[in-house]
Write an enzyme that holds these catalytic residues in place. Structure first.
Site, PDB file in Angstrom:
ATOM      1  N   CYS A   1       0.849  -1.209   0.000  1.00  0.00           N
ATOM      2  CA  CYS A   1       0.000   0.000   0.000  1.00  0.00           C
ATOM      3  C   CYS A   1       0.874   1.245   0.000  1.00  0.00           C
ATOM      4  O   CYS A   1       0.404   2.324  -0.303  1.00  0.00           O
ATOM      5  CB  CYS A   1      -0.869   0.078   1.246  1.00  0.00           C
ATOM      6  SG  CYS A   1      -2.199  -1.108   1.332  1.00  0.00           S
TER       7      CYS A   1
ATOM      8  N   CYS B   1      -2.461  -6.566   6.633  1.00  0.00           N
ATOM      9  CA  CYS B   1      -3.111  -5.539   5.820  1.00  0.00           C
ATOM     10  C   CYS B   1      -4.343  -6.165   5.178  1.00  0.00           C
ATOM     11  O   CYS B   1      -4.231  -7.214   4.536  1.00  0.00           O
ATOM     12  CB  CYS B   1      -2.155  -5.047   4.738  1.00  0.00           C
ATOM     13  SG  CYS B   1      -2.994  -4.177   3.404  1.00  0.00           S
TER      14      CYS B   1
ATOM     15  N   HIS C   1      -3.886  -6.413   1.183  1.00  0.00           N
ATOM     16  CA  HIS C   1      -2.886  -7.323   0.606  1.00  0.00           C
ATOM     17  C   HIS C   1      -2.729  -8.632   1.357  1.00  0.00           C
ATOM     18  O   HIS C   1      -2.031  -9.528   0.898  1.00  0.00           O
ATOM     19  CB  HIS C   1      -1.543  -6.593   0.477  1.00  0.00           C
ATOM     20  CG  HIS C   1      -1.613  -5.457  -0.502  1.00  0.00           C
ATOM     21  ND1 HIS C   1      -1.751  -4.150  -0.117  1.00  0.00           N
ATOM     22  CD2 HIS C   1      -1.643  -5.457  -1.852  1.00  0.00           C
ATOM     23  CE1 HIS C   1      -1.833  -3.384  -1.199  1.00  0.00           C
ATOM     24  NE2 HIS C   1      -1.784  -4.149  -2.256  1.00  0.00           N
TER      25      HIS C   1
ATOM     26  N   LYS D   1      -1.401  -8.986  -7.659  1.00  0.00           N
ATOM     27  CA  LYS D   1      -0.153  -9.724  -7.755  1.00  0.00           C
ATOM     28  C   LYS D   1       0.102 -10.505  -6.463  1.00  0.00           C
ATOM     29  O   LYS D   1       0.505 -11.668  -6.498  1.00  0.00           O
ATOM     30  CB  LYS D   1       0.951  -8.700  -8.040  1.00  0.00           C
ATOM     31  CG  LYS D   1       2.331  -9.093  -7.652  1.00  0.00           C
ATOM     32  CD  LYS D   1       3.023  -9.847  -8.754  1.00  0.00           C
ATOM     33  CE  LYS D   1       4.460 -10.091  -8.337  1.00  0.00           C
ATOM     34  NZ  LYS D   1       5.007 -11.312  -8.781  1.00  0.00           N
TER      35      LYS D   1
END
Ligand code: MSP
Length: 508
Positions: free
Chosen positions: A128, A142, A145, A297
């Site tokens: 981020c 997070c 992610h 990703k």
């Protein structure tokens, strides 16, 4: 009026996936649309190179960060090219023009008295590029992610964001369309109303980035560098010209919901501090999901947009991404859904209609189509008010609604051809007049649809207009109206717009 549209600049720590192509497609549709309306338009996209992850990935590959960024650049520039994006400039944050601009921008904030030195300690999600409060973390990770953040403690330069709370609230109250959709406006406003924490605009101990002008030992925090791209690009994209006079502050920023705070809160505050006007508008879109999870990703569930373009073509990918997910909302996508829309909507609804119409003009009228607009035409009724309706939708970023409105016309034309059955009319010489009117209406309806679709599926639109013997000038927005097709001669059966493609295999 001038229209300026931007995409976020993308991190180059990996190659692009369909989520990145998505915002670029949406921005391109807007840019093409406003050009059609005769507006002076500027469309900016590009890459954000000074992320810590870029330095990290470069080190893993044994490369200097700049060398790594130079090598991966081609992959990022290929996406806009292959999806037929008409961006006027492609910015890199390592451009000298950008770096100099960022330094000037930060110096202005410093001179305005909004910078002070302090110590920051906290959880930092490197993907981020943002500090996270304990409350934001889910099981210590997070939430975006799903990775454990790093603990960072640094002596940094801070921006006095807290001093801007009142001005931001006033801005939100004065401009109820500052952020769209409305639920994102509310989200941003309540974040401001909840109280603002100062944030660090510099990073110590990592050399990759833009040096802080008054303390070159530190570099600009990647967001304080990246956000400025929207303004810096205007100062050097056209050598010798300063485009800020034309395109600032009329800018429209497109962004995904993950970066709402940076754009809707930090960015306007930074601009106010540096003495610039705030953007005209921000549109926050949702996420493309694969199996209900954000395509990213770090999750490894990526779809390469170029693979899709290779098989289905740019227009099909553009069409599908806007049509399958209501722009602004989250939505699931899959290669199967692309295939299905390609066959059912592009090949059948639109492609067949173009083939049939041109084939009938060739066969029943020897390719000679007289101008036969009529007052009582059903197609006239079908497209009445379409141009205004679409323009209103574009003005509030309702791209999915605009595309659906055009598709209603396409479906209406299919019903029209079935109900009029020109192949029956052709059998009866006494009905020649009806036949000509019907084929004229079909051709003219297709022309209207093609003009209205020009920003969404530019290649297809050009091919339809070409099949009707019209050139590129025919896409001006006021052509979205019934009865503008002049008499035509030499119409021949159009080749299929969307040839058959084998269904994707499970591995695709
Ligand atoms: N570099 C920052 C943005 C700086 S802008 C001053 C960044 N980069 S990013 O590479 O992570 O790209 C973020 C943008 O890519 C999102 O805001 C969105 O526009 C797009 N998307 C990336 N993944 C996406 C989905 N799965 N779905 C939809 N859009 C997504 O953040």
């Amino acid at each position: 009026m001038a229209y300026y549209v931007t995409t976020p600049i993308y991190y180059v720590n990996a190659t692009p996936h369909i989520g990145h192509a998505y915002t670029t497609i949406a921005a391109d549709i807007l840019a093409r649309h406003y050009r059609q309306r005769g507006e002076e338009t500027f469309f900016l996209t590009g890459v954000d190179e000074h992320a810590s992850t870029v330095a990290r990935v470069a080190a893993e590959q044994g490369l200097a960060p700049q060398e790594y960024a130079d090598r991966i650049l081609g992959a990022w520039q290929e996406v806009p090219r292959r999806i037929n994006a008409t961006n006027d400039f492609f910015i890199r944050t390592s451009d000298e023009g950008h770096k100099a601009f960022v330094q000037d921008f930060l110096q202005r904030i410093y001179d305005a008295g909004d910078i002070y030195e302090g110590v920051y300690a906290g959880w930092y999600c490197v993907r981020c590029e943002a500090f996270k409060t304990e409350a934001e973390l889910v099981d210590g990770k997070c939430p975006i992610h799903e990775t454990v953040p790093d603990w960072i403690e640094e002596q940094n330069w801070f921006f006095r964001l807290s001093a801007y709370q009142e001005r931001l609230l006033a801005l939100y109250d004065e401009r109820p369309d500052f952020v769209l959709p409305a639920f994102r406006f509310n989200e941003a406003r309540s974040f401001v109303a909840g109280g603002l924490q100062d944030f660090s605009i510099s990073r110590a101990g990592q050399p990759w980035g833009v040096p802080i002008p008054w303390d070159p030992e530190q570099v600009a925090y990647v967001w304080a560098d990246a956000l400025v791209n929207y303004l810096s690009a205007l100062s050097y994209a056209r050598p010798g010209e300063d485009l800020r006079g034309t395109f600032w502050p009329v800018v429209r920023h497109l962004l995904g919901k993950d970066i709402l705070r940076f754009h809707c809160v930090y960015w306007p505050a930074l601009l106010l501090s540096a003495g610039y006007d705030v953007p005209r508008q921000l549109f926050v879109h949702g996420w493309l999901l694969l199996d209900e999870r954000k395509i990213s990703k770090s999750r490894g569930n990526v779809i390469d947009p170029l693979d899709l373009v290779d098989v289905y073509g740019a227009d099909a990918v553009r069409f599908w991404s806007i049509r399958s997910v209501s722009f602004g909302q989250d939505g699931s996508v899959s290669v199967e859904s692309l295939h299905e829309r390609y066959e059912r909507e592009l090949a059948n609804d639109l492609g067949n209609l173009v083939s049939r119409t041109t084939a009938m003009i060739d066969r029943f009228l020897d390719g000679e189509l007289p101008a036969r607009a009529s007052v009582e035409s059903q197609v006239r009724a079908l497209v009445a008010g379409l141009g205004d309706d679409l323009a209103r939708k574009f003005d509030v970023f309702d791209l999915t609604g605009a595309l659906e409105a055009v598709w209603e016309v396409v479906r209406g034309l299919n019903r029209f051809v079935e109900s009029q059955a020109p192949w029956q009319l052709a059998k009866d010489d006494a009905r020649r007049d009806d036949l000509e009117r019907t084929l004229y209406d079909l051709a003219d309806g297709l022309r209207v649809a093609a003009v209205a679709l020009a920003s969404f599926v530019p290649e297809t639109s050009a091919r339809i207009l070409d099949a009707l013997g019209l050139d590129a000038a025919a896409i001006a927005w006021d052509e979205v109206a019934y009865g503008r097709l002049p008499a035509r001669s030499g119409i021949v059966p159009a080749p299929p717009l969307f040839p058959r493609i084998d269904a994707p295999t499970a591995a695709a």
